[in-house]
Design a protein around this motif. Structure first.
Motif, PDB file in Angstrom:
ATOM      1  N   GLY A  52      50.975 -59.724  77.709  1.00 48.33           N
ATOM      2  CA  GLY A  52      49.823 -60.707  77.064  1.00 48.33           C
ATOM      3  C   GLY A  52      49.937 -61.935  77.414  1.00 48.33           C
ATOM      4  N   THR A  53      49.030 -62.795  76.801  1.00 47.11           N
ATOM      5  CA  THR A  53      49.000 -64.310  77.548  1.00 47.11           C
ATOM      6  C   THR A  53      49.595 -65.366  76.113  1.00 47.11           C
ATOM      7  OG1 THR A  53      47.072 -63.911  78.858  1.00 47.11           O
ATOM      8  CG2 THR A  53      47.254 -66.064  78.107  1.00 47.11           C
ATOM      9  N   VAL A  54      50.041 -66.226  76.664  1.00 46.59           N
ATOM     10  CA  VAL A  54      50.361 -67.450  76.046  1.00 46.59           C
ATOM     11  C   VAL A  54      49.652 -68.731  76.191  1.00 46.59           C
ATOM     12  CG1 VAL A  54      52.243 -68.908  75.069  1.00 46.59           C
ATOM     13  CG2 VAL A  54      52.834 -66.467  75.463  1.00 46.59           C
ATOM     14  N   LEU A  55      48.936 -69.292  75.438  1.00 42.89           N
ATOM     15  CA  LEU A  55      48.240 -70.496  75.801  1.00 42.89           C
ATOM     16  C   LEU A  55      49.082 -71.517  75.214  1.00 42.89           C
ATOM     17  CD1 LEU A  55      45.305 -71.483  76.819  1.00 42.89           C
ATOM     18  CD2 LEU A  55      44.783 -71.932  74.491  1.00 42.89           C
ATOM     19  N   ARG A 125      41.592 -66.892  81.060  1.00 39.24           N
ATOM     20  CA  ARG A 125      41.147 -65.367  81.194  1.00 39.24           C
ATOM     21  C   ARG A 125      40.414 -65.384  82.826  1.00 39.24           C
ATOM     22  NH1 ARG A 125      39.654 -64.934  74.796  1.00 39.24           N
ATOM     23  NH2 ARG A 125      41.829 -63.867  74.332  1.00 39.24           N
ATOM     24  N   GLU A 126      39.796 -66.404  82.981  1.00 39.37           N
ATOM     25  CA  GLU A 126      39.021 -66.563  84.306  1.00 39.37           C
ATOM     26  C   GLU A 126      40.106 -66.413  85.520  1.00 39.37           C
ATOM     27  OE1 GLU A 126      35.763 -66.911  86.821  1.00 39.37           O
ATOM     28  OE2 GLU A 126      35.728 -66.543  84.481  1.00 39.37           O
ATOM     29  N   GLN A 127      41.255 -66.756  85.282  1.00 45.21           N
ATOM     30  CA  GLN A 127      42.342 -66.720  86.326  1.00 45.21           C
ATOM     31  C   GLN A 127      43.013 -65.394  86.241  1.00 45.21           C
ATOM     32  OE1 GLN A 127      43.151 -69.198  88.693  1.00 45.21           O
ATOM     33  NE2 GLN A 127      41.532 -70.384  87.738  1.00 45.21           N
ATOM     34  N   GLY A 128      42.386 -64.394  85.237  1.00 42.25           N
ATOM     35  CA  GLY A 128      43.273 -63.215  85.181  1.00 42.25           C
ATOM     36  C   GLY A 128      44.142 -63.085  84.161  1.00 42.25           C
ATOM     37  N   ALA A 129      44.288 -63.695  83.376  1.00 34.64           N
ATOM     38  CA  ALA A 129      45.263 -63.633  82.124  1.00 34.64           C
ATOM     39  C   ALA A 129      45.012 -62.698  81.374  1.00 34.64           C
ATOM     40  CB  ALA A 129      45.497 -65.003  81.391  1.00 34.64           C
ATOM     41  N   ALA A 130      45.947 -62.032  80.880  1.00 36.01           N
ATOM     42  CA  ALA A 130      45.663 -60.857  79.885  1.00 36.01           C
ATOM     43  C   ALA A 130      44.893 -61.366  78.620  1.00 36.01           C
ATOM     44  CB  ALA A 130      47.155 -60.264  79.401  1.00 36.01           C
ATOM     45  N   GLU A 131      43.872 -60.237  78.043  1.00 37.60           N
ATOM     46  CA  GLU A 131      43.207 -60.563  77.137  1.00 37.60           C
ATOM     47  C   GLU A 131      43.677 -61.018  75.808  1.00 37.60           C
ATOM     48  OE1 GLU A 131      39.068 -61.280  75.667  1.00 37.60           O
ATOM     49  OE2 GLU A 131      40.029 -60.890  77.829  1.00 37.60           O
ATOM     50  N   SER A 132      44.700 -60.422  75.125  1.00 32.83           N
ATOM     51  CA  SER A 132      45.343 -60.580  74.073  1.00 32.83           C
ATOM     52  C   SER A 132      46.287 -61.885  74.199  1.00 32.83           C
ATOM     53  CB  SER A 132      46.136 -59.360  73.460  1.00 32.83           C
ATOM     54  OG  SER A 132      46.693 -59.662  72.182  1.00 32.83           O
ATOM     55  N   VAL A 133      46.016 -62.912  73.211  1.00 25.16           N
ATOM     56  CA  VAL A 133      46.852 -64.222  73.423  1.00 25.16           C
ATOM     57  C   VAL A 133      47.370 -64.586  72.194  1.00 25.16           C
ATOM     58  CG1 VAL A 133      44.796 -65.445  72.868  1.00 25.16           C
ATOM     59  CG2 VAL A 133      46.376 -66.394  74.342  1.00 25.16           C
ATOM     60  N   VAL A 134      48.604 -65.439  72.255  1.00 27.47           N
ATOM     61  CA  VAL A 134      49.044 -66.026  71.309  1.00 27.47           C
ATOM     62  C   VAL A 134      48.925 -67.669  71.683  1.00 27.47           C
ATOM     63  CG1 VAL A 134      51.214 -66.724  70.270  1.00 27.47           C
ATOM     64  CG2 VAL A 134      50.911 -64.249  70.521  1.00 27.47           C
ATOM     65  N   ILE A 135      48.487 -68.397  70.767  1.00 24.02           N
ATOM     66  CA  ILE A 135      48.363 -69.952  71.084  1.00 24.02           C
ATOM     67  C   ILE A 135      49.480 -70.425  70.336  1.00 24.02           C
ATOM     68  CG2 ILE A 135      46.637 -71.907  70.501  1.00 24.02           C
ATOM     69  CD1 ILE A 135      44.270 -69.996  70.680  1.00 24.02           C
ATOM     70  N   MET A 136      50.162 -71.470  71.128  1.00 22.67           N
ATOM     71  CA  MET A 136      51.189 -72.314  70.441  1.00 22.67           C
ATOM     72  C   MET A 136      51.153 -73.607  71.182  1.00 22.67           C
ATOM     73  SD  MET A 136      53.823 -72.961  73.155  1.00 22.67           S
ATOM     74  CE  MET A 136      55.419 -72.324  73.355  1.00 22.67           C
ATOM     75  N   GLY A 137      51.859 -74.327  70.522  1.00 24.33           N
ATOM     76  CA  GLY A 137      51.786 -76.032  70.901  1.00 24.33           C
ATOM     77  C   GLY A 137      52.946 -76.896  70.455  1.00 24.33           C
ATOM     78  N   TYR A 138      53.232 -77.876  71.070  1.00 22.80           N
ATOM     79  CA  TYR A 138      54.406 -78.830  70.758  1.00 22.80           C
ATOM     80  C   TYR A 138      53.801 -79.992  70.163  1.00 22.80           C
ATOM     81  CZ  TYR A 138      57.223 -75.379  73.457  1.00 22.80           C
ATOM     82  OH  TYR A 138      57.766 -74.465  74.067  1.00 22.80           O
ATOM     83  N   CYS A 139      54.225 -80.358  68.950  1.00 19.14           N
ATOM     84  CA  CYS A 139      53.877 -81.809  68.379  1.00 19.14           C
ATOM     85  C   CYS A 139      52.297 -81.720  68.165  1.00 19.14           C
ATOM     86  CB  CYS A 139      54.723 -82.810  68.924  1.00 19.14           C
ATOM     87  SG  CYS A 139      56.260 -82.865  69.034  1.00 19.14           S
ATOM     88  N   PHE A 140      51.623 -82.700  68.796  1.00 21.03           N
ATOM     89  CA  PHE A 140      50.324 -82.507  68.607  1.00 21.03           C
ATOM     90  C   PHE A 140      49.796 -81.416  69.188  1.00 21.03           C
ATOM     91  CE2 PHE A 140      46.550 -83.055  71.717  1.00 21.03           C
ATOM     92  CZ  PHE A 140      45.615 -83.419  70.710  1.00 21.03           C
ATOM     93  N   GLY A 141      50.367 -80.779  69.925  1.00 22.84           N
ATOM     94  CA  GLY A 141      49.924 -79.377  70.324  1.00 22.84           C
ATOM     95  C   GLY A 141      49.829 -78.255  69.488  1.00 22.84           C
ATOM     96  N   GLY A 142      50.922 -78.223  68.501  1.00 23.43           N
ATOM     97  CA  GLY A 142      51.090 -77.583  67.343  1.00 23.43           C
ATOM     98  C   GLY A 142      50.022 -77.791  66.359  1.00 23.43           C
TER      99      GLY A 142
END
Length: 252
Positions: A52-55, A125-142
């Protein structure tokens, strides 16, 4: 996923950042356009077939080697990883004032925050990353990850994670009736994000019967996962990383 392998890799990765060796990335910096603006993310493809993909959404200092290293760690464990850029190519604020200004601009324009995050996901996804994704972030990104979760605007998202991020719901927003599983990693000694904010989030998520997990690490300050920083706490970092990998194992 293989949580035990990830924990073994974590102290080794710490050495790359904190002293003995300069960090050497294994992925690629990716320049992409959103409208007429230029951004620069980072893509690390999985070793072998991706689970899968992690953003990854960066902290208030912008995308740097910290996010690149986390992306490389995930790629080694079998996930495609894309670190999105929300500030623009070359915009990596170094002073406190500049970082406050950069994040304030997006906190006050949530539509743009979401647009830029989703554009980064589209580029992954344009770069070829797997379709199913988990989105995560740190501090501001969280906080950004939770913004996307509340919006429900992202497709094929299997889960969300915030590491020591803001968790308060802005005025005028509410959680949708259905949301993918959430993991919140919070420091018990965090003075930037209060326990009142955390308890408020619990009430909101319980109201919609969401699947969520909130882990609180004793003595851990705000920013406890940041390698080499004075706030870094290895115990909380390792436990939160293991919890994150467990989420990936469950949902991807």
């Amino acid at each position: 996923m293989r949580p035990a392998l990830a924990l073994l890799a974590l102290p080794a990765s710490l050495g790359l950042v904190t002293g003995a060796h300069a960090f050497t990335s294994t992925g690629s910096d990716i320049v992409y356009e959103v409208g007429d603006e230029t951004f620069e993310g980072y893509y690390a493809a999985a070793s072998g077939e991706a689970s899968g993909t992690v953003l990854i959404v960066h902290d208030w200092n912008g995308l740097d080697d910290y996010e690149r290293q986390r992306a490389d760690m995930l790629a080694e464990l079998g996930y495609d990883a894309f670190a999105v850029d929300l500030f623009g190519q070359g915009q990596r604020p170094e002073t406190l004032e500049a970082r406050q200004e950069a994040t304030r601009a997006l906190y006050s324009d949530r539509e743009r925050m979401r647009e830029l995050t989703l554009a980064g996901l589209a580029e992954a996804r344009e770069q070829g990353a797997a379709e199913s994704v988990v989105i995560m972030g740190y501090c501001f990104g969280g906080a950004v990850a939770l913004e996307i979760a509340r919006s429900g605007e992202a497709d094929n998202v299997a889960g969300y994670t915030s590491f020591h991020g803001g968790v308060a719901t802005p005025d005028g927003q509410e959680w949708p009736e259905e949301v993918p599983p959430l993991l919140i990693a919070h420091g018990g000694a965090d003075t930037s994000v209060t326990m009142e904010d955390v308890s408020g989030l619990v009430e909101e998520l319980e109201a919609i019967e969401a699947t969520y997990e909130i882990q609180i690490y004793s003595g851990a300050p705000h920013g406890f996962t940041v390698f080499g920083d004075e706030r870094y706490q290895q115990r909380a970092d390792e436990k939160s990383w293991a919890a994150f990998l467990n989420l990936l194992e469950e949902v991807l």
